[in-house]
Design a protein around this motif. Structure first.
Motif, mmCIF file in Angstrom:
data_model
loop_
_atom_site.group_PDB
_atom_site.id
_atom_site.type_symbol
_atom_site.label_atom_id
_atom_site.label_comp_id
_atom_site.label_asym_id
_atom_site.label_seq_id
_atom_site.Cartn_x
_atom_site.Cartn_y
_atom_site.Cartn_z
ATOM 1 N N TYR A 124 0.838 -1.199 0.000
ATOM 2 C CA TYR A 124 0.000 0.000 0.000
ATOM 3 C C TYR A 124 0.874 1.250 0.000
ATOM 4 O O TYR A 124 1.828 1.356 0.765
ATOM 5 C CB TYR A 124 -0.973 0.020 1.179
ATOM 6 N N ALA A 125 0.552 2.167 -0.901
ATOM 7 C CA ALA A 125 1.221 3.472 -0.964
ATOM 8 C C ALA A 125 0.311 4.457 -0.239
ATOM 9 O O ALA A 125 -0.523 5.129 -0.862
ATOM 10 C CB ALA A 125 1.447 3.888 -2.412
ATOM 11 N N GLU A 126 0.455 4.529 1.083
ATOM 12 C CA GLU A 126 -0.473 5.342 1.866
ATOM 13 C C GLU A 126 -0.499 6.792 1.384
ATOM 14 O O GLU A 126 0.530 7.377 1.075
ATOM 15 C CB GLU A 126 -0.101 5.290 3.347
ATOM 16 N N ASP A 127 -1.694 7.352 1.336
ATOM 17 C CA ASP A 127 -1.941 8.711 0.846
ATOM 18 C C ASP A 127 -1.550 8.867 -0.624
ATOM 19 O O ASP A 127 -1.138 9.937 -1.069
ATOM 20 C CB ASP A 127 -1.211 9.754 1.698
ATOM 21 N N ALA A 128 -1.740 7.786 -1.378
ATOM 22 C CA ALA A 128 -1.471 7.850 -2.828
ATOM 23 C C ALA A 128 -2.337 8.899 -3.503
ATOM 24 O O ALA A 128 -1.945 9.484 -4.520
ATOM 25 C CB ALA A 128 -1.719 6.489 -3.470
ATOM 26 N N GLY A 129 -3.512 9.148 -2.928
ATOM 27 C CA GLY A 129 -4.407 10.154 -3.502
ATOM 28 C C GLY A 129 -3.772 11.515 -3.601
ATOM 29 O O GLY A 129 -4.096 12.295 -4.508
ATOM 30 N N ARG A 130 -2.862 11.835 -2.670
ATOM 31 C CA ARG A 130 -2.179 13.123 -2.696
ATOM 32 C C ARG A 130 -0.704 12.987 -3.062
ATOM 33 O O ARG A 130 0.080 13.920 -2.863
ATOM 34 C CB ARG A 130 -2.317 13.814 -1.332
ATOM 35 N N ASP A 141 -6.727 6.353 -1.401
ATOM 36 C CA ASP A 141 -7.065 7.767 -1.230
ATOM 37 C C ASP A 141 -7.351 7.907 0.266
ATOM 38 O O ASP A 141 -8.497 7.993 0.698
ATOM 39 C CB ASP A 141 -8.282 8.143 -2.083
ATOM 40 N N THR A 142 -6.286 7.911 1.026
ATOM 41 C CA THR A 142 -6.344 7.776 2.481
ATOM 42 C C THR A 142 -7.172 8.853 3.157
ATOM 43 O O THR A 142 -7.827 8.604 4.174
ATOM 44 C CB THR A 142 -4.915 7.765 3.049
ATOM 45 N N THR A 143 -7.153 10.048 2.622
ATOM 46 C CA THR A 143 -7.869 11.156 3.248
ATOM 47 C C THR A 143 -9.187 11.474 2.547
ATOM 48 O O THR A 143 -9.860 12.444 2.897
ATOM 49 C CB THR A 143 -7.001 12.427 3.242
ATOM 50 N N GLY A 144 -9.566 10.677 1.558
ATOM 51 C CA GLY A 144 -10.800 10.929 0.818
ATOM 52 C C GLY A 144 -10.778 12.238 0.058
ATOM 53 O O GLY A 144 -11.810 12.864 -0.162
ATOM 54 N N TYR A 145 -9.586 12.628 -0.394
ATOM 55 C CA TYR A 145 -9.402 13.947 -1.009
ATOM 56 C C TYR A 145 -9.767 14.008 -2.486
ATOM 57 O O TYR A 145 -10.286 15.011 -2.979
ATOM 58 C CB TYR A 145 -7.943 14.378 -0.832
ATOM 59 N N CYS A 146 -9.499 12.943 -3.212
ATOM 60 C CA CYS A 146 -9.629 12.973 -4.676
ATOM 61 C C CYS A 146 -11.073 13.154 -5.140
ATOM 62 O O CYS A 146 -12.021 12.648 -4.532
ATOM 63 C CB CYS A 146 -9.103 11.670 -5.275
ATOM 64 N N SER A 175 -5.216 -1.853 -6.843
ATOM 65 C CA SER A 175 -6.341 -1.908 -5.917
ATOM 66 C C SER A 175 -6.773 -0.510 -5.487
ATOM 67 O O SER A 175 -5.946 0.371 -5.269
ATOM 68 C CB SER A 175 -5.944 -2.727 -4.681
ATOM 69 N N CYS A 176 -8.090 -0.329 -5.345
ATOM 70 C CA CYS A 176 -8.664 0.940 -4.889
ATOM 71 C C CYS A 176 -9.015 0.831 -3.406
ATOM 72 O O CYS A 176 -9.758 -0.067 -3.013
ATOM 73 C CB CYS A 176 -9.948 1.254 -5.663
ATOM 74 N N HIS A 177 -8.481 1.748 -2.625
ATOM 75 C CA HIS A 177 -8.814 1.808 -1.200
ATOM 76 C C HIS A 177 -9.165 3.259 -0.901
ATOM 77 O O HIS A 177 -8.288 4.098 -0.694
ATOM 78 C CB HIS A 177 -7.619 1.353 -0.359
ATOM 79 N N CYS A 178 -10.454 3.557 -0.902
ATOM 80 C CA CYS A 178 -10.891 4.953 -0.825
ATOM 81 C C CYS A 178 -11.654 5.236 0.465
ATOM 82 O O CYS A 178 -12.486 4.443 0.895
ATOM 83 C CB CYS A 178 -11.763 5.294 -2.032
ATOM 84 N N HIS A 179 -11.358 6.395 1.037
ATOM 85 C CA HIS A 179 -12.061 6.841 2.245
ATOM 86 C C HIS A 179 -13.136 7.854 1.871
ATOM 87 O O HIS A 179 -13.127 8.426 0.784
ATOM 88 C CB HIS A 179 -11.066 7.387 3.258
ATOM 89 N N ASN A 180 -14.046 8.087 2.812
ATOM 90 C CA ASN A 180 -15.278 8.800 2.488
ATOM 91 C C ASN A 180 -15.364 10.199 3.104
ATOM 92 O O ASN A 180 -16.444 10.713 3.336
ATOM 93 C CB ASN A 180 -16.478 7.965 2.955
ATOM 94 N N ASP A 181 -14.218 10.823 3.339
ATOM 95 C CA ASP A 181 -14.208 12.116 4.024
ATOM 96 C C ASP A 181 -15.033 13.178 3.306
ATOM 97 O O ASP A 181 -15.613 14.058 3.943
ATOM 98 C CB ASP A 181 -12.766 12.597 4.188
ATOM 99 N N ALA A 186 -16.170 8.027 -1.657
ATOM 100 C CA ALA A 186 -15.440 6.760 -1.660
ATOM 101 C C ALA A 186 -15.964 5.781 -2.704
ATOM 102 O O ALA A 186 -15.184 5.167 -3.445
ATOM 103 C CB ALA A 186 -15.497 6.127 -0.274
ATOM 104 N N THR A 187 -17.270 5.621 -2.784
ATOM 105 C CA THR A 187 -17.835 4.700 -3.776
ATOM 106 C C THR A 187 -17.567 5.197 -5.190
ATOM 107 O O THR A 187 -17.128 4.430 -6.051
ATOM 108 C CB THR A 187 -19.348 4.530 -3.544
ATOM 109 N N ALA A 188 -17.820 6.483 -5.436
ATOM 110 C CA ALA A 188 -17.586 7.039 -6.782
ATOM 111 C C ALA A 188 -16.127 6.905 -7.186
ATOM 112 O O ALA A 188 -15.815 6.556 -8.333
ATOM 113 C CB ALA A 188 -18.006 8.511 -6.804
ATOM 114 N N ASN A 189 -15.207 7.161 -6.258
ATOM 115 C CA ASN A 189 -13.787 7.048 -6.577
ATOM 116 C C ASN A 189 -13.399 5.603 -6.883
ATOM 117 O O ASN A 189 -12.633 5.341 -7.816
ATOM 118 C CB ASN A 189 -12.939 7.593 -5.425
ATOM 119 N N SER A 190 -13.918 4.660 -6.111
ATOM 120 C CA SER A 190 -13.591 3.249 -6.349
ATOM 121 C C SER A 190 -14.104 2.790 -7.709
ATOM 122 O O SER A 190 -13.405 2.069 -8.436
ATOM 123 C CB SER A 190 -14.184 2.378 -5.240
ATOM 124 N N ILE A 191 -15.318 3.194 -8.050
ATOM 125 C CA ILE A 191 -15.861 2.821 -9.360
ATOM 126 C C ILE A 191 -15.055 3.477 -10.476
ATOM 127 O O ILE A 191 -14.762 2.852 -11.504
ATOM 128 C CB ILE A 191 -17.350 3.214 -9.456
#
Length: 391
Positions: free
Chosen positions: A140-146, A171-176, A201-207, A211-216
């Motif tokens: 896992y590349a933590e905080d890959a979203g940023r 997308d650890t912080t749900g930023y994208c 693999s997609c691992h998205c948070h919902n901040d 999260a669902t839209a990003n994973s799809i």
């Protein structure tokens, strides 16, 4: 990877358990793990073995009882973590070690007080340590979203070369935004020479609620694993909801993607997790909320009663829910009232319903929801023998 199957990686027992108040004991974890396997989950992240003796025991015991799914243990990019994860997974039929490190400049500088080159070396070393114990290694590349895409691509290429078979792009912080996350996955597929040797693999948070839209968006762009939790449980605002991504993929056949999830078990396992983790599901939660198949507006009720597809894109039984509900409120119309009377055994003509509707509105204005007992009381004046039989 060319396959159109989307692997479902469930982290309810690890990321989901990080919700305050949702701590589980080993027996409870085993109960949920067995239900996840029956649901058709491909990978069960059973815990973070080095975090506590209790978590180590839970991962060990889950490894003993799961026969079809891969059992995964989380670790940091630390040799002792990885050794402990391997020890906890020693009984697993299909073990996976999930190791990694933060790759965004926020993490590199503030969290690790390090450099990009040093983090790259630590990433590669972690994968090599994990490969000493299993050939199923996820990084896992933590905080890959940023994380800047060019550097992220370097990390992904290096860990795949070191032996990672799955690479998690959190997308650890749900930023994208969804298009940003999809573009990030596409960038990796187009710019990492050995990307065909691993599953992204997609691992998205919902901040920010995406999260669902990003994973799809990620799987449309070419990722082939989604990391998610039952009911969207997870730290802060939660993780990607398993039931949501599964049903998006099932409903939108134009995506030409599929999972092995048995959708009719979604509501039962949702309730199980809610009960065991003592975390009620919000009523308006998609797919598994109490109101997901309820209709109270008169316009909606009328359309639904004529053809359910006017307001429901999923049949309740598809996801193991009870039948659709016509809820009577002050917003309900005559067609819904007539329907509920018929369900109770009363037969009224249009003129009768017009009269009863005026009485109904008086009750509805005084109460949040009109119950069957209220309807029976109204109808008893006109059809006492039927009312008496029902009562």
């Amino acid at each position: 990877m060319p396959s159109n199957k989307i692997y479902i990686f469930d982290t309810t027992l690890r990321d989901g358990e990080q919700v305050p108040g949702c701590k589980l004991n080993t027996k409870e974890k085993i109960e949920i793990a067995l239900a996840l396997e029956e649901l058709g989950v491909d990978i069960i992240e059973a815990g973070f073995p080095i975090s506590s003796p209790g978590d180590f025991e839970s991962v060990t015991e889950i490894s003993k009882v799961i026969k079809n799914a891969t059992v995964c243990g989380l670790s940091r990019a630390v040799e002792k973590d990885i050794e402990t994860a391997a020890a906890a997974l020693r009984y697993a039929k299909y073990p996976r070690i999930h190791t990694g490190i933060g790759t965004s400049d926020f993490h590199i500088k503030a969290k690790f007080n390090s450099t990009r080159e040093e983090i790259l070396k630590r990433a590669v070393q972690a994968v090599k340590w994990a490969r000493n114990f299993t050939d199923n290694v996820e990084f896992y590349a933590e905080d890959a979203g940023r994380t800047e895409n060019e550097y992220l691509a370097r990390v992904v290429e290096a860990v795949i070369a070191a032996g990672a078979t799955t690479v998690n792009i959190p997308d650890t912080t749900g930023y994208c935004l969804p298009h940003q996350y999809g573009e990030k996955i596409a960038y990796l597929i187009n710019n990492v020479p050995n990307v065909d040797k691993a599953v992204l693999s997609c691992h998205c948070h919902n901040d920010l609620g995406m999260a669902t839209a990003n994973s799809i968006s990620g799987v449309i762009a070419g990722a082939r694993q989604i990391e998610c939790t039952i009911n969207g449980l997870g730290e802060r605002a939660g993780n990607t909801s398993l039931e949501e991504v599964v049903m998006v993929i099932k409903q939108h056949q134009c995506l030409d993607l599929h999972t092995d999830i048995r959708a009719e078990q979604l509501n039962p396992i949702s309730q199980l997790v809610a009960d065991v983790m003592r975390m009620p599901v919000q009523p308006n939660k998609a797919i598994v909320g109490a109101n997901a198949f309820s209709h109270s507006s008169g316009i909606h009720q009328d359309g639904f009663l004529k053809d359910s597809q006017t307001y429901e894109i999923i049949r309740p039984e598809e996801v193991g829910a009870e039948t659709s509900k016509i809820v009577l409120t002050a917003r309900s119309g005559r067609s819904a009232l007539a329907y509920r009377f018929r369900k109770l055994g009363f037969e009224f003509n249009r003129n009768d319903i017009d009269v009863l509707y005026e009485q109904f509105l008086q009750v509805a204005d005084a109460k949040k929801e009109v119950q069957d007992t209220d309807l029976i009381e109204m109808a008893a004046k006109y059809q006492p023998e039927v009312a008496a039989a029902i009562s």
